[in-house]
Enzyme design. Structure first.
Site, short mmCIF file in Angstrom:
data_model
loop_
_atom_site.label_atom_id
_atom_site.label_comp_id
_atom_site.label_asym_id
_atom_site.label_seq_id
_atom_site.Cartn_x
_atom_site.Cartn_y
_atom_site.Cartn_z
N THR A 1 41.97 -29.23 25.11
CA THR A 1 41.32 -28.33 26.05
C THR A 1 40.00 -28.92 26.55
O THR A 1 39.14 -29.30 25.75
CB THR A 1 41.01 -26.99 25.35
OG1 THR A 1 42.23 -26.46 24.82
CG2 THR A 1 40.39 -25.99 26.30
N GLU A 2 39.88 -29.03 27.88
CA GLU A 2 38.66 -29.54 28.51
C GLU A 2 38.25 -30.92 27.98
O GLU A 2 37.06 -31.26 27.95
CB GLU A 2 37.50 -28.55 28.33
CG GLU A 2 37.84 -27.12 28.73
CD GLU A 2 38.21 -26.95 30.19
OE1 GLU A 2 37.99 -27.88 30.98
OE2 GLU A 2 38.73 -25.88 30.54
N LEU A 3 39.21 -31.70 27.53
CA LEU A 3 38.99 -33.06 26.98
C LEU A 3 38.08 -33.05 25.75
O LEU A 3 37.43 -34.06 25.45
CB LEU A 3 38.44 -34.02 28.04
CG LEU A 3 39.30 -34.27 29.28
CD1 LEU A 3 38.73 -35.43 30.10
CD2 LEU A 3 40.75 -34.55 28.94
N TRP B 1 34.52 -32.79 29.04
CA TRP B 1 34.28 -33.32 30.38
C TRP B 1 33.40 -32.39 31.21
O TRP B 1 33.29 -32.54 32.42
CB TRP B 1 35.59 -33.63 31.09
CG TRP B 1 36.47 -32.46 31.47
CD1 TRP B 1 36.34 -31.16 31.13
CD2 TRP B 1 37.64 -32.55 32.29
NE1 TRP B 1 37.36 -30.41 31.67
CE2 TRP B 1 38.18 -31.23 32.38
CE3 TRP B 1 38.31 -33.58 32.94
CZ2 TRP B 1 39.34 -30.95 33.11
CZ3 TRP B 1 39.47 -33.29 33.66
CH2 TRP B 1 39.97 -31.99 33.74
#
Length: 465
Positions: free
Chosen positions: A145-147, A298
């Site tokens: 999730t979201e890097l 990120w």
């Protein structure tokens, strides 16, 4: 040969309806169906569907040389199946080309990796089962999730059997190093890392239509030229972005689809290829190990988790949610488990963020709230009702360990009962078979006796004659 790795994220949450304090205990349905359907339809028609057709055209026109990867949350897939089934069909057409890879992630697009290893592993399996059922691929590379990534998370990912992971090429981690190489995890050496080149990715995602940008307008030949001019030793350029970039964040009128269509032709002229994450980690050797003791992501200039857990509101909601995780896993209530997934989605915490975003705040662009405080209040009202429902099944005064012991005992007793029932059924069947066999034997003996009697009578009659 330089290689471009394109990866797109597809995710939209189940947004919550306005849920008042007085609804707690009275209303157990939490979602704004009208808003969710409207947003999903709009994004699909403006972005997802035309983008799929664009990529399919790029693959066909390049004779399969253009390749791309997707990470689609289970939450998004559920909504797409309900509201835009034609998108699922078009994605299946992309999958059939053999030029598209589907990545693994958490089903609920959650922050479970930061809090609950068991929930994290369960969601990853749930997600991969869904991807395999829809598209016929079992993901081999992980994208959180979201890097979000750290050394601790790396060990969990490696334990789940993944050979590669996608994350952010954060400055404070890389220092003087370039994201344009393949690395491996210092904590789990067999896990290879593909790092986002955020500068060139953001040139497309956020700056493409910015008239004030010094490089405006961005053309395909200019963009490919930048990649071609990177140092010769830098062989990989990872372009990671939200799929909404194509058509929504960068509307069709900006020329974004034409820009994409032109990329393979100019890349071929410069001797630049395209590859999926799995192809890269199977062919390229890591140049170094990277250690990330604290989670990165990120989001924002900080590239950390503060977008979701950076204030008191977010942390209070986060801790309260996962305080009932064990109890939810113990229950068999399908509706309760479904709500559990929907409430874990990271967007709910993102909407509570009180700091200024520098990255465009992609998901808050679709936020149903006017302020972070409104987002917090609404979520906590919903969460309070959810916890009431959980505790109705497993009261709060019972400690988790005691509850686990009770549930284990009940399950063991249920297993014993099931075994005894099978044994009883088997004994009854054997008894019935024995009875049937005995009756059959008796019947056969009677028939034989009758035949013998008839034969004797016939013999005596013949003798008299």
């Amino acid at each position: 040969m330089k290689t471009i790795c394109f990866y797109f994220q597809i995710h939209q949450p189940f947004r919550l309806k306005r849920y008042r304090f007085f609804d707690i205990g009275n209303d157990h349905y939490y979602y704004d169906d009208f808003n969710n359907e409207e947003i999903m339809h709009r994004i699909a028609q403006r972005s997802y569907i035309p983008a799929n057709y664009t990529l399919l055209e790029m693959i066909k026109n390049s004779n399969g040389k253009f390749k791309v990867a997707f990470s689609i949350s289970g939450i998004a897939l559920e909504q797409l199946e309900i509201y835009v089934p034609e998108f699922i069909d078009s994605m299946k057409e992309l999958a059939k080309t053999g030029c598209v890879e589907f990545l693994s992630e958490t089903y609920a697009h959650s922050l479970a990796s930061l809090k609950d290893p068991i929930e994290f592993a369960n969601q990853v399996k749930m997600h991969d089962d869904k991807i395999e059922a829809l598209f016929g691929q079992r993901p081999k590379v992980f994208r959180n999730t979201e890097l979000i990534y750290s050394d601790d998370i790396a060990c969990q990912i490696a334990d789940m059997g993944f050979k590669g992971c996608i994350t952010e090429g954060a400055k404070h981690i890389l220092g003087w190093k370039s994201p344009n190489y393949l690395y491996n995890s210092a904590a789990a050496p067999k896990l290879k890392l593909l790092l986002k080149n955020y500068k060139v990715s953001d040139d497309i995602s956020f700056r493409f239509s910015n008239y004030e940008w010094s490089e405006y307008p961005l053309t395909a030949d200019k963009f490919i030229g930048w990649i071609a001019n990177t140092p010769e030793s830098e062989q990989i350029v990872n372009l990671f972005m939200n799929y909404e970039t194509l058509g929504e964040l960068q509307p069709r009128e900006t020329g974004i689809f034409e820009f994409m269509k032109a990329l393979p032709r100019f890349a071929e002229e410069k001797g630049i290829g395209f590859a999926t994450p799995t192809e890269i980690i199977s062919k390229v050797k890591p140049v170094d190990s990277l250690s990330m003791p604290y989670p990165i992501s990120w989001a924002d200039e900080e590239r950390d988790t503060s977008a979701w857990l950076g204030n008191v509101l977010q942390n209070e909601a986060f801790e309260k949610l996962y305080s009932v995780a064990e109890r939810v896993r113990l229950c068999d209530d399908r509706r309760l488990k479904q709500d559990w997934n929907y409430l874990q989605t990271s967007d709910h915490f993102y909407y509570m963020c009180t700091k200024h975003f520098n990255d465009g705040a992609v998901h808050s662009h679709y936020s149903p709230y006017e302020t972070p405080y409104e987002a917090f209040t609404n979520y906590m009202n919903v969460l309070s009702d959810f916890i009431v429902r959980v505790e109705a099944q497993y009261p709060a005064e019972i400690e988790n360990e005691e509850l686990n012991a009770l549930i284990t005992t009940i399950k063991n007793q249920a297993s014993e009962i099931e075994i005894l029932q099978k044994e009883l059924k088997s004994a009854k069947l054997e008894k019935q078979q024995a009875k049937t066999k005995a009756e059959t034997s008796k019947s056969k003996a009677k028939v034989t006796a009758n035949k013998n009697t008839k034969a004797t009578i016939s013999s005596k009659t013949t003798t008299k004659v």
